[in-house]
Write an enzyme that holds these catalytic residues in place. Structure first.
Site, PDB file in Angstrom:
ATOM      1  N   GLU A  40     -33.113  17.132  47.466  1.00  0.00           N
ATOM      2  CA  GLU A  40     -32.976  18.530  47.113  1.00  0.00           C
ATOM      3  C   GLU A  40     -33.234  18.556  45.617  1.00  0.00           C
ATOM      4  OE1 GLU A  40     -29.905  22.219  47.548  1.00  0.00           O
ATOM      5  OE2 GLU A  40     -29.091  20.328  46.879  1.00  0.00           O
TER       6      GLU A  40
ATOM      7  N   ASP B 274     -28.477  15.182  48.387  1.00  0.00           N
ATOM      8  CA  ASP B 274     -28.004  16.513  48.022  1.00  0.00           C
ATOM      9  C   ASP B 274     -27.855  16.655  46.508  1.00  0.00           C
ATOM     10  OD1 ASP B 274     -26.679  19.053  49.043  1.00  0.00           O
ATOM     11  OD2 ASP B 274     -25.016  18.246  47.893  1.00  0.00           O
TER      12      ASP B 274
HETATM   13  C1  GLC Z   1     -26.513  21.635  48.394  1.00  0.00           C
HETATM   14  C2  GLC Z   1     -26.376  22.067  49.829  1.00  0.00           C
HETATM   15  C3  GLC Z   1     -25.484  23.272  49.894  1.00  0.00           C
HETATM   16  C4  GLC Z   1     -24.133  22.883  49.346  1.00  0.00           C
HETATM   17  C5  GLC Z   1     -24.270  22.314  47.935  1.00  0.00           C
HETATM   18  C6  GLC Z   1     -23.012  21.646  47.509  1.00  0.00           C
HETATM   19  O1  GLC Z   1     -27.125  22.574  47.616  1.00  0.00           O
HETATM   20  O2  GLC Z   1     -27.643  22.326  50.350  1.00  0.00           O
HETATM   21  O3  GLC Z   1     -25.370  23.762  51.193  1.00  0.00           O
HETATM   22  O4  GLC Z   1     -23.290  23.999  49.324  1.00  0.00           O
HETATM   23  O5  GLC Z   1     -25.251  21.310  47.883  1.00  0.00           O
HETATM   24  O6  GLC Z   1     -22.831  20.444  48.200  1.00  0.00           O
END
Ligand code: GLC
Ligand code: MG
Length: 617
Positions: free
Chosen positions: A340, A278
């Site tokens: 991500e 993440d």
């Molecule tokens: C990432 C996740 C999202 C979350 C953020 C903070 O972007 O996909 O859903 O709110 O991280 O953890």
């Protein structure tokens, strides 16, 4: 991230709201999900068949001259290649997939009960968004214990069973690794905030303010307002890229590395197949705390727009990625890492591959964020990732738990179902590792809350009405026509079941040969059995065409041509492939929507938003 949430006014389809009154109310108190007509536990061999159904639903054998030879080659390549090179990943938001205990919240047993559906659909791996103990401020992305299961989702025994059952269905399990921040309720942070001299003080980022009531600098949270929160007890500010309840870990502290490596080990030992990491670009901040530059205008939260120059994409991120890779690579089975990675361009994205020693699959947010049916733009971006200097495997997607669903984003309001089928081809026909989001295969819609009182996601509360939050793309999976769409027996699910569930659901779409679900199933099957689609190279053709995005997939002597009419008008395209060493004059569809027959390659007629995947013969 890059959550382009205001790309489309997301007024839901009005025809469907008329159906609300006609809903069949039959929640006859079942505690187990209704078995679906097509839920058969297939053997792996059963899915490797050269059968596909046409758009009219009849089974038809492909025109392949050498189907047995092709199957043998597919099997050989499966034996030697890393599994993730040929996988399709399916993102599950556990809270919304299937409730098994009637509390209105999806859970692990619910997911296990639906493995038959997922195998039958034809996906290869599931990515589970966080199910760890969490106060739930950011719905699981604020973790208070990395090595446990939140009781709302079940027990560790339920999790172990999910992993072992998934294996039986040939489905791999990928966990979410939330590395940038913990919950403020995590024991580490509780210790850290307890005193300035606590041994864990430096596990997080604590700084003095500039003066009374003044944070250390102008850095802003992605979720609105200052990224610094003052802590009365110790008189310092802590830093949080996201909510104040999500303090950032200090990745410059070696103890944090050791603790987080331990988290990876914990889940690898339980048999998971990899991690989706993440918010990885946010791990490091400028130690000198320079102010970020302002940009013109204001955001949905009323803050001045800012460029996150001093909090994003520090080179040290790559040291962490290498470390994560070293840890998971100690385990067998070719574990995969996905990031991500909402990078500004392909050069930054390609860095995530490292020298083959970082992540195998950085998600391509450039492709996810096109947000319009533009042949030139998709061509450009697929070319870019194909030619990335790291020679990394493309990983792309159109929907996830942070973005309005693609049915609304790409739909024109009139041909949305046809466009959904075109998007299915765009997802499943190129080379790479595609990623889907639960319900995408049904054409699920974004269903935003109508009133601020109904909003769950805090960014929706803070940004209302400009930013309605992410509830709209997290509504319960639509399984059937029962009262709560087969998701739960509870009277009130955690998010309402959208009215569209009456028509858009697994049960109804399974029976309709022309449904979006059956389009996905055919394409997923084809991707497994057709060697060119599975293994073949990618080559864009007719690169000047402003409306039709077309490319070849080639393997050995087989050439598949994919042509996507991204416009609302009928188009004719001529393909001259001899110069590329491709023999053949005819295009024979392996899949087409709307259904079409064989055509001459120099005169391929494509209806509005038509998609054809055809063999060149
Ligand atoms: C990432 C996740 C999202 C979350 C953020 C903070 O972007 O996909 O859903 O709110 O991280 O953890
Ligand atoms: Mg439940």
């Amino acid at each position: 991230m890059h959550w382009t949430r205001s790309v489309k006014s997301r007024t839901s389809c009005c025809a469907l709201s008329l159906l609300i009154g006609a809903m069949a109310l039959a929640a006859a108190g079942q505690n187990t999900p209704t078995p679906l007509p097509n839920q058969t536990a297939k053997s792996p061999q059963a899915s490797v068949s050269n059968q596909f159904t046409t758009n009219t639903g009849q089974a038809k054998t492909t025109t392949s001259q050498s189907s047995t030879k092709e199957q043998a080659t597919v099997a050989a390549s499966a034996a030697t290649d890393e599994w993730w090179k040929h996988a399709v990943i399916y993102e599950i938001y556990p809270r919304s997939f299937q409730d098994s205990d009637g509390d209105g919240i999806g859970d692990i047993k619910g997911i296990t009960a639906r493995l038959g559906y997922l195998e039958d659909l034809g996906i290869d791996a599931i990515w589970l968004t966080p199910m760890y103990p969490s106060p739930g401020i950011d719905y699981g992305y604020d973790i208070s214990d990395y090595t446990a299961i939140d009781p709302v989702y079940g027990t560790m025994a339920d999790f172990d069973r999910l992993v072992s059952e998934a294996k039986k269905h040939n489905i791999r399990v990928i966990m979410d690794y939330v590395i940038n921040h913990t919950s403020d309720q995590h024991a580490w942070f509780k210790e850290s905030r307890s005193s300035r001299t606590n041994p864990k003080r430096d596990w997080y980022i604590w700084r003095d303010g500039k003066g009374p009531g003044q944070p250390p600098n102008n850095w802003q949270s992605w979720f609105g307002h200052s990224a610094w929160t003052f802590d009365e007890k110790t008189g310092q500010y802590f830093y949080h890229y996201f909510y104040a309840q999500q303090p950032d870990l200090n990745w410059r502290n070696p103890e944090v590395h050791a603790a987080m490596d331990g988290v990876l080990e914990f889940w690898m030992k339980r048999g998971v197949d990899g991690f989706r990491i993440d918010a990885v670009s946010r791990l490091f901040e400028d130690p000198e705390l320079h102010d970020d530059p302002y940009r013109p205008g204001f955001n949905a939260y009323g803050d001045r727009n800012i460029e996150h120059k001093y909090t994003d994409n520090f080179p040290e991120v790559h040291d962490v990625l290498k470390e994560v890779r070293r840890v998971v690579d100690r385990y067998p089975g070719n574990p995969v890492l996905i990031t991500e990675a909402d990078e500004p361009n392909v050069e930054e994205l390609a860095k995530m591959y490292g020298n083959g020693d970082e992540v195998q699959l950085p998600m391509d947010f450039q492709i996810a964020d096109v947000n319009e049916l533009s042949a030139p733009r998709f061509r450009e971006l697929f070319n870019q990732i194909e030619n990335n200097t790291a020679h990394g495997q493309p990983e792309y997607f159109f929907s996830n738990h942070d973005q309005p669903r693609q049915w609304d984003r790409y739909g024109d309001g009139e041909h949305n179902d046809q466009i959904a089928k075109l998007m299915a081809v765009l997802l499943l026909a190129p080379r790479g590792t595609p990623q889907m989001y639960y319900g995408e295969e049904l054409g699920m819609r974004t269903t935003d809350p109508a009133r601020i009182e109904d909003v769950h996601d805090p960014i929706g509360k803070l940004g209302w009405p400009k930013e309605k939050g992410r509830d709209g793309e997290r509504t319960p999976m639509q399984w059937d026509t029962s009262a709560k769409a087969g998701f739960t027996t509870a009277a009130v699910p955690w998010l309402p079941v959208p009215p569209s569930a009456q028509k858009v659901n697994v049960e109804a779409e399974s029976k309709d040969p022309d449904s979006i679900l059956n389009a996905y199933k055919r394409l997923l099957a084809l991707r497994k059995t057709d060697l060119a689609l599975r293994d073949g190279t990618y080559e864009a053709v007719n690169e000047d065409d402003p409306h039709v995005f077309a490319f070849l997939r080639r393997s050995g002597n087989e050439t598949v041509l994919v042509a996507l009419n991204m416009s609302g008008k009928s188009r004719t395209a001529a393909f001259y492939l001899a110069g590329r060493g491709v023999k053949g004059t005819k295009l024979t569809p392996l899949y087409s929507a709307p259904s079409s027959g064989a055509q001459r390659l120099d005169h391929v007629v494509l209806a509005p938003f038509a998609a054809v995947v055809g063999r060149v013969e």
